[in-house]
Every structure is written in C-alpha cells, then in structure tokens.
Design a protein around this motif. Structure first.
Motif, PDB file in Angstrom:
ATOM      1  N   ALA A  30      -4.919  -4.101   5.133  1.00 39.20           N
ATOM      2  CA  ALA A  30      -4.017  -2.913   5.851  1.00 39.20           C
ATOM      3  C   ALA A  30      -4.251  -1.333   5.428  1.00 39.20           C
ATOM      4  O   ALA A  30      -3.764  -0.356   5.821  1.00 39.20           O
ATOM      5  CB  ALA A  30      -2.971  -2.908   4.435  1.00 39.20           C
ATOM      6  N   GLY A  31      -5.671  -1.010   5.679  1.00 36.52           N
ATOM      7  CA  GLY A  31      -6.019  -0.392   6.001  1.00 36.52           C
ATOM      8  C   GLY A  31      -5.583   0.191   7.576  1.00 36.52           C
ATOM      9  O   GLY A  31      -6.152   1.651   7.982  1.00 36.52           O
ATOM     10  N   ASN A  76       9.095  -7.204  -4.953  1.00 35.46           N
ATOM     11  CA  ASN A  76       9.414  -5.943  -5.679  1.00 35.46           C
ATOM     12  C   ASN A  76      10.109  -4.453  -5.386  1.00 35.46           C
ATOM     13  O   ASN A  76      10.658  -3.506  -5.417  1.00 35.46           O
ATOM     14  CB  ASN A  76       8.499  -5.772  -7.378  1.00 35.46           C
ATOM     15  N   LYS A  77       8.504  -3.832  -3.985  1.00 38.22           N
ATOM     16  CA  LYS A  77       8.488  -2.873  -3.754  1.00 38.22           C
ATOM     17  C   LYS A  77       9.846  -2.903  -2.781  1.00 38.22           C
ATOM     18  O   LYS A  77      10.257  -2.094  -2.583  1.00 38.22           O
ATOM     19  CB  LYS A  77       7.715  -2.583  -3.132  1.00 38.22           C
ATOM     20  N   ILE A  78      10.380  -3.754  -2.111  1.00 40.32           N
ATOM     21  CA  ILE A  78      11.694  -3.535  -1.521  1.00 40.32           C
ATOM     22  C   ILE A  78      12.713  -3.959  -1.490  1.00 40.32           C
ATOM     23  O   ILE A  78      14.043  -2.908  -1.466  1.00 40.32           O
ATOM     24  CB  ILE A  78      11.303  -5.219   0.114  1.00 40.32           C
ATOM     25  N   ILE A  79      12.838  -4.625  -2.753  1.00 38.57           N
ATOM     26  CA  ILE A  79      14.017  -4.815  -3.434  1.00 38.57           C
ATOM     27  C   ILE A  79      14.680  -3.725  -3.995  1.00 38.57           C
ATOM     28  O   ILE A  79      15.624  -2.682  -3.856  1.00 38.57           O
ATOM     29  CB  ILE A  79      13.808  -5.874  -4.708  1.00 38.57           C
ATOM     30  N   ASP A  80      13.247  -2.645  -4.183  1.00 40.93           N
ATOM     31  CA  ASP A  80      13.105  -1.231  -5.228  1.00 40.93           C
ATOM     32  C   ASP A  80      13.990  -0.622  -4.194  1.00 40.93           C
ATOM     33  O   ASP A  80      14.736   0.130  -4.617  1.00 40.93           O
ATOM     34  CB  ASP A  80      11.978  -0.638  -6.187  1.00 40.93           C
ATOM     35  N   VAL A  83       0.875  -1.677  -0.222  1.00 42.10           N
ATOM     36  CA  VAL A  83       0.198   0.168  -0.095  1.00 42.10           C
ATOM     37  C   VAL A  83       1.218   1.220  -0.378  1.00 42.10           C
ATOM     38  O   VAL A  83       0.112   2.669   0.523  1.00 42.10           O
ATOM     39  CB  VAL A  83      -0.839   0.059   1.391  1.00 42.10           C
ATOM     40  N   ASP A  84       2.447   0.819   0.040  1.00 40.92           N
ATOM     41  CA  ASP A  84       2.856   2.711  -0.485  1.00 40.92           C
ATOM     42  C   ASP A  84       3.188   2.533   0.627  1.00 40.92           C
ATOM     43  O   ASP A  84       3.049   4.305   1.127  1.00 40.92           O
ATOM     44  CB  ASP A  84       2.799   3.145  -1.522  1.00 40.92           C
ATOM     45  N   TYR A 138      -0.386   5.674   9.719  1.00 46.05           N
ATOM     46  CA  TYR A 138       0.734   6.704   8.393  1.00 46.05           C
ATOM     47  C   TYR A 138       0.256   7.771   8.707  1.00 46.05           C
ATOM     48  O   TYR A 138       1.025   8.842   8.537  1.00 46.05           O
ATOM     49  CB  TYR A 138       0.808   5.780   7.593  1.00 46.05           C
ATOM     50  N   PHE A 139      -1.358   7.960   8.183  1.00 44.71           N
ATOM     51  CA  PHE A 139      -1.664   9.424   8.590  1.00 44.71           C
ATOM     52  C   PHE A 139      -1.826  10.183  10.250  1.00 44.71           C
ATOM     53  O   PHE A 139      -1.195  11.245   9.680  1.00 44.71           O
ATOM     54  CB  PHE A 139      -3.527   9.179   7.823  1.00 44.71           C
ATOM     55  N   GLU A 140      -1.829   9.220  10.529  1.00 42.99           N
ATOM     56  CA  GLU A 140      -1.709   9.935  11.976  1.00 42.99           C
ATOM     57  C   GLU A 140      -0.040   9.962  12.355  1.00 42.99           C
ATOM     58  O   GLU A 140      -0.084  11.745  12.359  1.00 42.99           O
ATOM     59  CB  GLU A 140      -1.945   8.944  13.243  1.00 42.99           C
TER      60      GLU A 140
END
Length: 475
Positions: free
Chosen positions: A361-362, A462-466, A103-104, A368-370
C-alpha cells in the motif's frame, strides 16, 4: 453482474479475494446485505475504441472499474498488458478499496487497464492510445480530482500520467485542480518526490516492523531485526528493485533474485546495484559474474531463506509448490502471489505471511500525498523548511554554548537542514506503514485470528462500514 459472468475459469483471481473476504466475515457481526454491498464492484466500464496505427485502424479493448464509492474519489492504477481482462481489473480494484481502508487513505478503490503490449507499440502510438482512453473516461465522468484519480501500474509510468493530465486539462480547461486528476506524474508536472520507490519502500518498512517484534520473531525462530536476514526477491521491476535496495542498505543479505528468464543465487549475498546495471547492459540478470544461474525461476522461491518477497505476478505460490517453500516469512509485494490453498498449507507450516492488501500500500499512500499537494497548490516543506532551519540554528547555538564545543561544518549542515519534500513524504509513509502493521496485529490478537491476512480484511471491512455509517447510508 453475476459471478458466472466474471469467471474466466473455475478459480479466478476475483474469487481469491472473495474467499479471503468471506473468511474475515466470520469474525464480524454485520448484516449480510451490507457485506455484499462492500464486496461488489459498483461500476465497470468496458470500452472499445478505434485508434489509427500506421495505415490501419486498430480497435483497443480497455477497462476502468470503480469498486467502491464509500469514499471519493476512487483511486487506482492503469496497467498496459496484453493479459488485461475484466476479472483482473475488478480484482485489483477491490484490493485497492481494502488497501486504502487499512492505511487510512480516504479513497474508494478503482483500477484501469488497456489490453496492449507496450513493448511492441511505438511511443507515438502509445500516446495516441493513452489520450484516447483518457477522453473516453472523461466522456463517462470516470476521471477527475474528486471522482476517480488514476496512477501508474504495470506497463505505465510518469510519461503516460503526464499525457493523461495534459488530455484532461485540454478538455477541462480552467479547472484549477486539474493537476489532481492523476498521480504518479513527473515532479515538474506536480508529481511528488519519492513516488517511484514508494511501494518498494513501503514493503521494506512493513517487513522491518515485523522483524522488530520479538514475539513474532520467536514464533519462527529468528532474531530481532533485519541485519543478517537472508532474503529472496522475485521480480526486479520498480517494486522489487527498490525493496531489494532498501533491504540491502539495512544490512540484510539478498541471496537470490528471480526474473522471468531465470534466477541468480549467491549464498554470501548479491550487490543489488551491480545486478541492476548488469540487467540494463545485458537485458537479463542471468550470467551475473558474482552469482550462480538458476534456470527455473520457480525453483528460486524454494531455496532456504528467512524472508521471501514475491514482487512480480499473482499465484506464483500455489498448492503444488507451497510445501516446498522454506522461507519463514513471506512478504506479498505483488498482488495475490499466494493462492488460498497455498495460504492454508503455509499457515500450517507456521510461515508468517504479510498480506498484499497491507504490504504494497506504499504506492497509494504516496499517491495520496501527491493528490493533497496538487489540491493545496503548495509544495511539501515550502512553508516550514526555513522556519525549521532557523529554529535548529538557535538550538545548535544553545548546545554549543552549554557544551563549550564548536561543531564542524559537516555536523552543522546535518543538524540545521530543514525537511525536504522527500523527507516529509518518506516520514509520512513510514508512519503509515508502522501504524497499519500494529492495527492489523492488534485485531489479530484481540479476535484470536490465526493469520495477518484475515485480520487485515477484518480491519478493512470495519473501516468501510464505519465510513458508510458516518455518511448515514446504513442504519
């Protein structure tokens, strides 16, 4: 730490995650050593500390696990349960890493746990344990706005998070970002509106998006949309209750609700609010006047329905009951509710499984917003609410002039109102869940992966490798 050291039996929760991870690696051309680094837990802090309860000293067993440092801070809840163990906390920390990546949300995964039964301990003693646990985390640098940010989980809530924040502030006085050391706090202490229902609302958004895709609905013989879909929800805690409420409001039919003591069923639908009031008054959902009791809660999972939402415990769907599951869609609101063996059985039956590492993941998204709110020291909407209202006023005046119509006071209020914090939080969550769903689905289609779970793991890896490559850690 070797695998043998973390196995509590021949088939542990952590092993489930590893199996799903390994399935995903077949679709990736990544050096084995890098994959092993991603899979491993970076730091495991196991502690025993004494707390005086009554006239006796009790030694408390507790954990904090940081699974990945590819992004900092680490992020994950703290659960209070007599069943807390190292394998469970490590597994949940790993899940947090993959959830955040999908979820970035720029966090590494973490998790904490204290081995107590909060139902049998007084509020005063829970506070003692919480504050002592926090001080232990501070000693080892396992908590802080840029290091590791806990949140509520099973058995904890706003109260415990406010104690953690207060303890951190007392030992780190003068830290202007101290509010960001923990999320899930009361709104009066820097919390964000919409956090309580965030995980359940995220489940709703994810399933709703799936039900809007014609190709997916055709594959299981269902019409597009949520209206009229028959849904069973297991677990009426924070996640299950809010998910049930949002599904009910959207026009879906909640035909069964299941709890530990049993389940209730009504083919025509249950009023979720009435059931919750009955639960509060009687301590059980059983004997609800408008429903039939089902003594064995597991049997409720096997009823005919369109969508099944396990929102309670792990491994509730396994190789012994998977063949009896009649749902066409399963949304994993809980962590790990389906074993790998059951996964295979259900996929062969054509069931769509929306995996936990995406669907629930909500909570971390709104956390994260908090965290961002606490670091910026500005309430969401404060800098734009009045501006939006003024712009809407001018727009409405133009529309009234062109249409030669005066809108009613009620209509004007609806149009003129600027965004509140909860509006912005829910909008951000909705956008996050929709984007996450389509990223997983795009990978599933492009790589011809048979299921969403494997596709979700591929996306996360893929996101973690990036992230590692951007940091210049790996060639």
């Amino acid at each position: 730490m070797s695998k043998n050291q973390i196995k509590t039996n021949s088939y542990s929760f952590f092993n489930c995650i590893e199996k799903n991870f390994d399935k995903a690696t077949r679709f990736l051309s990544i050096e084995k050593g890098l994959l092993e680094q991603i899979k491993a837990c970076n730091s495991v802090y196991r502690m025993h500390f004494p707390v005086k309860i009554g006239k006796k000293i009790k030694v408390i067993e507790a954990y904090r696990v940081q699974h990945s440092h590819h992004k900092l801070p680490c992020k994950g809840g703290i659960r209070y349960s007599i069943k807390v163990n190292q394998d469970e906390v490590m597994t949940l920390a790993a899940l947090m890493t993959y959830k955040c990546a999908i979820v970035d949300v720029p966090f590494g995964g973490a998790k904490g746990g204290i081995k107590i039964d909060p139902q049998t301990i007084s509020t005063e003693n829970i506070e003692k344990i919480t504050r002592r646990y926090t001080s232990e985390l501070i000693k080892k640098n396992f908590i802080g706005p840029g290091i590791d940010v806990p949140a509520p989980d099973y058995g904890t809530g706003e109260r415990e998070m406010s104690w953690i924040f207060d303890t951190f502030l007392s030992l780190r006085s003068g830290d202007v970002d101290a509010l960001a050391c923990v999320t899930g706090k009361p709104v009066s202490q820097g919390g964000v509106r919409g956090r309580k229902e965030a995980t359940g609302l995220g489940v709703f958004y994810g399933i709703r998006e799936l039900c809007h895709v014609k190709e997916e609905m055709c594959s299981v013989g269902l019409d597009i949309g949520l209206v009229g879909k028959k849904i069973i929800i297991q677990g009426l805690g924070n996640v299950g209750y809010h998910a049930a409420s949002f599904f009910h409001e959207s026009g879906a039919i909640i035909i069964a609700l299941a709890e530990r003591e049993g389940a209730i069923y009504n083919e025509k639908g249950l009023n979720v609010s009435k059931v919750f009031l009955h639960l509060k008054d009687n301590g059980s959902i059983l004997n609800f006047p408008e429903a039939k009791n089902i003594e064995n809660t597991e049997k409720a999972l096997e009823l005919e329905c369109d969508i099944l939402i396990p929102a309670a415990l792990e491994n509730v769907i396994h190789k012994n009951n998977a063949n009896r599951i009649k749902a066409k869609i399963i949304g994993e609101a809980a962590n790990g509710p389906i074993t790998p063996e059951a996964d295979e059985i259900l996929y062969k039956k054509g069931v769509i499984i929306v995996p936990d590492i995406y669907l629930n993941a909500g909570g971390v998204t709104v956390s994260y917003f908090e965290w961002i709110k606490n670091l910026s020291h500005v309430r969401y909407g404060r800098m734009e609410k009045k501006f939006r209202e003024n712009m809407n006023t001018e727009l409405l005046q133009v529309i009234e002039t062109i249409c030669k119509k005066n809108f009613s006071i009620k209509e004007k209020k609806m149009v003129l109102r600027g965004p509140r914090e909860i509006d912005l939080v829910r909008s951000g969550l909705e956008d996050t869940m929709i984007n996450g769903f389509h990223k997983i689905r795009d990978i599933k289609k492009s790589l011809k992966i048979e299921n969403m779970r494997t596709a979700a793991f591929v996306l996360a890896i893929n996101k973690i490798i990036d992230s590692y490559e951007k940091l210049g850690i790996f060639p």
